[in-house]
Design an enzyme around this catalytic site. Structure first.
Site, PDB file in Angstrom:
ATOM      1  N   SER B 137      29.673  -9.860  85.574  1.00  0.00           N
ATOM      2  CA  SER B 137      30.413 -11.417  84.902  1.00  0.00           C
ATOM      3  C   SER B 137      30.341 -11.190  83.707  1.00  0.00           C
ATOM      4  O   SER B 137      30.620 -10.249  82.736  1.00  0.00           O
ATOM      5  CB  SER B 137      28.882 -12.151  84.907  1.00  0.00           C
ATOM      6  OG  SER B 137      29.031 -13.124  84.156  1.00  0.00           O
ATOM      7  N   TYR B 150      20.071 -11.814  81.402  1.00  0.00           N
ATOM      8  CA  TYR B 150      21.055 -11.527  82.380  1.00  0.00           C
ATOM      9  C   TYR B 150      22.365 -10.568  82.790  1.00  0.00           C
ATOM     10  O   TYR B 150      22.795  -9.579  82.748  1.00  0.00           O
ATOM     11  CB  TYR B 150      21.437 -12.139  82.788  1.00  0.00           C
ATOM     12  CG  TYR B 150      23.166 -12.990  83.956  1.00  0.00           C
ATOM     13  CD1 TYR B 150      22.035 -12.445  85.022  1.00  0.00           C
ATOM     14  CD2 TYR B 150      23.815 -13.501  83.527  1.00  0.00           C
ATOM     15  CE1 TYR B 150      23.007 -13.410  86.199  1.00  0.00           C
ATOM     16  CE2 TYR B 150      24.859 -13.062  84.652  1.00  0.00           C
ATOM     17  CZ  TYR B 150      24.303 -13.431  86.148  1.00  0.00           C
ATOM     18  OH  TYR B 150      25.988 -13.861  86.776  1.00  0.00           O
TER      19      TYR B 150
END
Lengths: 444, 245
Positions: B137, B150
């Site tokens: 990501s 995250y």
């Protein structure tokens, strides 16, 4: 908890704040219904507020799996969120095509059943419901009931055309039709006025497909001038030699898209009139027999992604009614008079002969259906109200998948079945569980 | 010519499903792996019916190290391509205070995915062929207050993929890093994402397919993200620490 966001139908009007949850399993869908009220939404191609659940909307886009296909019978079993475009992509190369298709392939199976959509073959083959063998419906109490022409028939007949107001359609089995090619033999017949157009439809009742583009802005002797287009699935032996080896291979159409809202003034009475005149003249030149690929024939507007943006930010309203056979010609004339007088640019006018009425609350009846769209201007509500009155006086009714403006009173008067539909909803508990902005507006 | 199977790790995710369909459409057999394989049955039937390829379902838990080798041994054959879309975003608020929640996010985005790809890398290297695809990501490119737990785990995963690619660069084994920005999935369903920057799962799948068919090592999904992240990385820390991104 999912947050509420602005949501609209394909006409982009009205806009309501809705939470949109997309369950993947039956259990997740049942939990949403239990927390209800909700309305199911497929790919959002209904024009008005049929698939706006305020506050809660249940999207079927994650329930989009095909389950089984029987190549001997052409019966496909699939979840409600499967797109018609995917069904065609998968099965046309194997020699199967949807037995009934609306004018866009970007609709879901569940949406097609809920609206009991019709296609260019309605006069002969009936509507979507005719192709459904059974469907699984999530009921107000959380049970899943399988219904069809041979089981739980009453529930089936209320559900097909019931706009999602009897429950959530989870999956269904539909019959596809065998085809030899991906091509249609199209015959275009110009009709100089409305009477001629109607005569052409009646003379060609045997054609598999028939539809007319009608110039709603032509006046005087040319009022109702139309291009009547008849179609048949081409057989292999009707293809030119270079196509016979690959009968399902049609050229990929160029995709245009409308990436932003066009200014609202672009579509006015002059530009619409010019467009209609150009289309008519092109139709005259192209009259006769042509071989047309399935995509261009059935879904002419799908190649322009986001075509609803041509009307600009204010959106547009669709109008579609059906008038019974004996009153069709006079009723249509009055509607055309009204439209021409208002000078509201109707970009697309579509006229079609419909066949038998089937099922308890769905739109079609034997007669003529007229569909057009109007930009959402200040004068529009008045025009629509006048058109509604004409439809009512001639015993016609309205297509709820396109509707965004009817009043509860007009619906009651034009469609007496709606009272029985509402009664069934309250008796079965569906009224408290399945609610759309449209069902509230129409007191269903 | 028969095409090599693709293994989808995290097949129940929207991106996993989309990648499975994209490769199946090109004729690749599919091995679907997720924690609850019985929940994959509907996808198995769907992919097989639409694309006419072999599809199998397998139980796989990225955090169960002991189960990794038996899982790989249990596949019908060693896949030619493995795509890992395993991940867990969690709620940053919770991750900041509850270390059990934070640990689960760290392990799910870094430890589990890195470990299973490491095992596959070794098997691919021994065989002398294969492609590893890691879906990481852009959140891993710089830690931000809004999702650094995250993001940090994704940073670890991105670095791991880069190192693995470096190690395997003299072998026939390829390693592809996929960096989506915002993607409209279940994970992001409740977030207000700007539409021009938000990709559909199908676009991620298309980017993965094109990376596989082409020669790119690192792909951003929606190219604008490469630019956005270059800018974000270039902001000096004294300034960056005061931003609210």
């Amino acid at each position: 908890m999912t947050r509420a966001r602005p949501l609209a139908g394909w006409g982009r009007h009205p806009v309501r704040d809705c939470t949109l949850a997309a369950p993947e399993t039956e259990a997740e869908a049942a939990a949403l219904v239990a927390a209800g009220p909700v309305i199911a939404r497929g790919n959002g191609r209904a024009y008005g507020d049929s698939a706006l659940g305020v506050p809660a909307t249940l999207s079927t886009r994650r329930m989009n799996r095909m389950r089984a296909f029987d190549p001997a019978t052409g019966v496909l079993e699939a979840e409600a969120g499967v797109l018609l475009a995917d069904i065609i992509d998968t099965f046309l190369p194997r020699g199967w095509f949807p037995a009934v298709t609306p004018g866009t392939k970007f609709v879901t199976l569940g949406g097609m059943i809920a609206a009991d959509v019709h296609g260019k073959n309605h006069h002969r083959d009936g509507a979507m419901g005719e192709t459904v063998l059974w469907l699984d419906l999530l009921r107000p109490d959380g049970r899943v009931v399988r219904c069809g022409p041979g089981q739980e028939r009453a529930l089936f007949e209320w559900t097909v055309g019931g706009m999602g107001l009897t429950g959530v359609i989870l999956r269904a089995a539909i019959r596809l039709r065998p085809v030899e090619t991906g091509w249609i033999r199209q015959v275009t017949r110009p009709a100089r006025d409305l009477s001629r157009a109607i005569a052409l439809f009646e003379e060609n009742a045997e054609a598999t497909y028939s539809v007319a583009w009608i110039d709603c802005l032509a006046t005087g002797a040319a009022q109702g001038r139309s291009l009547v287009m008849l179609g048949e699935h081409a057989r292999r032996d009707q293809l030119p030699d270079d196509r016979v080896a690959r009968p399902f291979r049609t050229r990929a159409r160029r995709r245009l898209s409308v990436p932003f809202d066009l200014p609202g003034w672009l579509l006015n009475r002059y530009s619409a009139r010019a467009f209609n005149a150009a289309y008519w003249n092109a139709g005259l030149r192209g009259a006769g027999v042509r071989l047309v690929d399935w995509d261009s024939y059935f879904y002419p507007l799908d190649s322009i992604l986001g075509w609803n943006r041509v009307y600009g930010r204010r959106g547009f309203a669709q109008f579609q009614c059906v008038l019974p056979l004996d009153a069709a010609e006079t009723g249509l004339q009055r509607l055309l008079n009204e439209i021409a007088r208002a000078g509201q640019g109707a970009f697309l006018g579509v006229l079609k002969r419909m066949g038998a009425e089937a099922r308890r609350f769905s739109f079609p009846m034997p007669g003529y259906t007229l569909a057009l769209d109007f930009p959402a201007t200040p004068g529009l509500p008045g025009l629509l109200a006048r058109m509604d009155d004409i439809v009512q006086e001639h015993g016609g009714r309205f297509y709820l998948a396109k509707d965004s403006h009817l009043t509860a009173e007009t619906l009651r008067r034009t469609d007496p079945r709606s009272a029985a539909f509402a009664r069934m909803r309250s008796e079965t508990g569906a009224a408290g569980r399945f609610v759309s902005a449209q069902s509230e507006r129409l007191s269903l | 010519m028969t095409k090599p199977p693709i293994l989808i790790l995290g097949a129940r995710s929207d991106i996993g499903r989309a990648i499975a369909h994209r490769f199946a459409a090109e004729g690749h057999p599919v091995q679907l792996a997720a924690r609850a394989p019985e929940a994959l049955e509907a996808d198995r039937a769907d992919i097989a019916l639409r694309h006419g390829v072999e599809v199998s379902c397998h139980a796989f838990d990225a955090l169960d190290h002991a189960g990794h080798e038996p899982f790989l041994d249990g596949l019908p054959e060693l896949p030619g391509i493995a795509a890992c879309v395993v991940g867990l975003m969690g709620e940053q608020e919770e991750n900041a205070r509850d270390m059990d929640a934070a640990r689960l996010v760290m392990r799910s985005n870094y430890e589990g995915p890195a470990e299973i790809l490491a095992r596959l890398a070794n098997r691919f290297e021994a065989r002398g062929s294969g492609t590893l695809i890691g879906v990481s990501s852009v959140a891993g490119e710089r830690g931000r207050a809004s999702n650094y737990v995250y993001g940090s785990a994704k940073a670890g995963f991105t670095a791991f993929l880069s190192g693995l690619r470096n190690r395997l660069s003299r072998t026939p084994v390829r390693v592809i890093t996929v960096l989506p920005g915002f993607v409209a999935t279940r994970m992001t369903e409740n977030m207000d994402l700007p539409a021009p920057l938000t990709a559909a799962p199908l676009e991620v799948a298309e980017a993965v397919w094109r990376a596989h068919a082409g020669a790119r090592d690192v792909v951003y999904v929606r190219r604008i993200w490469a630019l956005i992240m270059a800018v974000i990385r270039a902001i000096p820390e004294p300034v960056f620490k005061k931003t609210r991104l």
